[in-house]
Design a protein around this motif. Structure first.
Motif, short mmCIF file in Angstrom:
data_model
loop_
_atom_site.label_atom_id
_atom_site.label_comp_id
_atom_site.label_asym_id
_atom_site.label_seq_id
_atom_site.Cartn_x
_atom_site.Cartn_y
_atom_site.Cartn_z
N VAL A 85 17.23 21.38 39.49
CA VAL A 85 16.56 22.09 40.58
C VAL A 85 16.95 23.57 40.52
N ARG A 86 16.29 24.38 41.32
CA ARG A 86 16.67 25.78 41.42
C ARG A 86 18.00 25.90 42.15
N GLU A 87 18.77 26.91 41.78
CA GLU A 87 20.04 27.17 42.46
C GLU A 87 19.85 27.27 43.97
N ALA A 88 18.79 27.95 44.39
CA ALA A 88 18.55 28.15 45.82
C ALA A 88 18.24 26.84 46.55
N ASP A 89 17.81 25.81 45.81
CA ASP A 89 17.43 24.53 46.43
C ASP A 89 18.52 23.48 46.36
N LEU A 90 19.59 23.75 45.61
CA LEU A 90 20.57 22.69 45.32
C LEU A 90 21.17 22.11 46.60
N ASP A 91 21.60 22.95 47.52
CA ASP A 91 22.28 22.45 48.71
C ASP A 91 21.36 21.59 49.57
N ARG A 92 20.11 22.00 49.74
CA ARG A 92 19.23 21.20 50.59
C ARG A 92 18.79 19.91 49.90
N VAL A 93 18.73 19.92 48.58
CA VAL A 93 18.43 18.67 47.87
C VAL A 93 19.60 17.70 48.01
N VAL A 94 20.81 18.21 47.84
CA VAL A 94 22.00 17.37 48.03
C VAL A 94 22.04 16.83 49.46
N ALA A 95 21.72 17.69 50.45
CA ALA A 95 21.71 17.25 51.86
C ALA A 95 20.68 16.15 52.08
N VAL A 122 34.64 18.16 45.29
CA VAL A 122 33.22 18.42 45.54
C VAL A 122 32.96 19.92 45.57
N ARG A 123 33.85 20.67 46.22
CA ARG A 123 33.70 22.13 46.27
C ARG A 123 33.86 22.74 44.88
N ARG A 124 34.78 22.21 44.10
CA ARG A 124 34.97 22.72 42.73
C ARG A 124 33.72 22.52 41.90
N PHE A 125 33.12 21.36 42.00
CA PHE A 125 31.87 21.10 41.28
C PHE A 125 30.82 22.13 41.67
N ARG A 126 30.72 22.41 42.97
CA ARG A 126 29.67 23.31 43.45
C ARG A 126 29.82 24.72 42.92
N THR A 127 31.06 25.19 42.76
CA THR A 127 31.28 26.57 42.36
C THR A 127 31.50 26.76 40.86
N GLN A 128 32.03 25.73 40.19
CA GLN A 128 32.43 25.92 38.80
C GLN A 128 31.65 25.08 37.80
N HIS A 129 30.90 24.10 38.26
CA HIS A 129 30.21 23.21 37.33
C HIS A 129 28.72 23.49 37.35
N HIS A 130 27.99 22.85 36.44
CA HIS A 130 26.55 23.08 36.38
C HIS A 130 25.75 22.04 37.15
N HIS A 131 26.44 21.13 37.80
CA HIS A 131 25.76 20.20 38.70
C HIS A 131 26.69 19.84 39.84
N ALA A 132 26.11 19.41 40.92
CA ALA A 132 26.92 18.96 42.06
C ALA A 132 27.66 17.68 41.68
N ALA A 133 28.70 17.36 42.43
CA ALA A 133 29.41 16.10 42.21
C ALA A 133 28.43 14.93 42.36
N SER A 134 28.67 13.87 41.63
CA SER A 134 27.76 12.73 41.62
C SER A 134 27.60 12.14 43.01
N LEU A 135 26.36 11.80 43.35
CA LEU A 135 26.02 11.18 44.63
C LEU A 135 25.65 9.72 44.38
N PHE A 136 26.33 8.81 45.08
CA PHE A 136 26.11 7.38 44.87
C PHE A 136 25.27 6.81 46.01
N PRO A 137 24.23 6.05 45.68
CA PRO A 137 23.37 5.48 46.72
C PRO A 137 24.08 4.38 47.50
#
Length: 235
Positions: free
Chosen positions: A46-56, A72-87
């Motif tokens: 996704v676009r960087e600008a959309d990442l947080d609302r997609v995760v939400a 989770v915060r480290r993933f958001r700032t230092q990695h290329h994807h958010a931490a894994s989300l489990f259904p």
């Protein structure tokens, strides 16, 4: 397949454009070889600008992290994807990407805006989605094969290179030879895959040297092979 359709539905409801990556794209598009490749998560760009609302949006549907809040915060700032989300039902986790590679790895840009020229649209059971074209797929596999430790990615890259025409191969050569941080190891991924695919790829001297080293490294004991960081850093 059901898990991917659910993920696509959730992202589409946010209005954010998204692209399925790797196995998720193969499965969603029902490509003939999809069943030959094991997948253990669902990758979405996704676009960087959309990442947080997609995760939400995933969080609102009951998806949760298994990492600590700090991680989770480290993933958001230092990695290329958010931490894994489990259904909630415990099936396949989601990785929401903002780029194809960590920001400090390469000078080559791999965020949405840089990759948009490689995106194509296709229909699927949960609606239209985007995915990487043949050249974009080859580039993504090249990034995954960096360091030549995932030989499966090299084999998949070889398969992808066979699908590129001369113009696309030229485009790939231009991309990797413009790289400033990882010029040698990045091109080595392509050079080895091209050798497997029997696709012409003239390797520069330093790339050929790295290939010789990487092939020798495979013959080392596991104890030595996992202690080669200084040599890798030199390249």
């Amino acid at each position: 397949h059901e898990a991917i359709c659910t993920a696509v539905t959730i992202v589409r409801a946010t209005g954010a454009p998204c692209a399925l990556l790797k196995g998720a794209a193969r499965v969603y598009l029902r490509l003939p070889e999809a069943a030959c490749h094991p997948s253990d998560d669902i990758d979405i760009l996704v676009r960087e600008a959309d990442l947080d609302r997609v995760v939400a949006a995933f969080a609102e549907r009951g998806y949760t992290y298994r990492e600590s809040p700090g991680e989770v915060r480290r993933f958001r700032t230092q990695h290329h994807h958010a931490a894994s989300l489990f259904p909630p039902e415990g099936s396949f986790p989601i990785e929401v990407h903002r780029a194809l590679a960590p920001p400090a790895w390469l000078s080559t840009r791999t965020h949405w805006e840089a990759m948009e020229r490689f995106l194509v649209t296709a229909d699927g059971p949960a609606g239209r989605v985007q995915h990487l074209d043949a050249l974009g797929t080859a580039l993504h596999l090249t990034l995954h094969a960096l360091g030549l430790e995932r030989m499966r990615d090299v084999a998949l890259l070889a398969q992808a290179l066979r699908e590129l025409d001369a113009h696309q191969l030229g485009g790939m050569r231009s991309i990797v030879r413009a790289e400033r941080i990882e010029p040698i190891r990045l091109e080595a991924s392509l050079a080895l895959a091209a050798r497997l695919a029997r696709v012409p790829w003239p390797a520069e001297r330093d790339v050929a040297r790295y290939l010789r080293w990487a092939l020798c490294r495979e013959d080392l004991s596991l104890r030595l092979r996992t202690r080669c960081a200084a040599v890798e850093f030199a390249f």
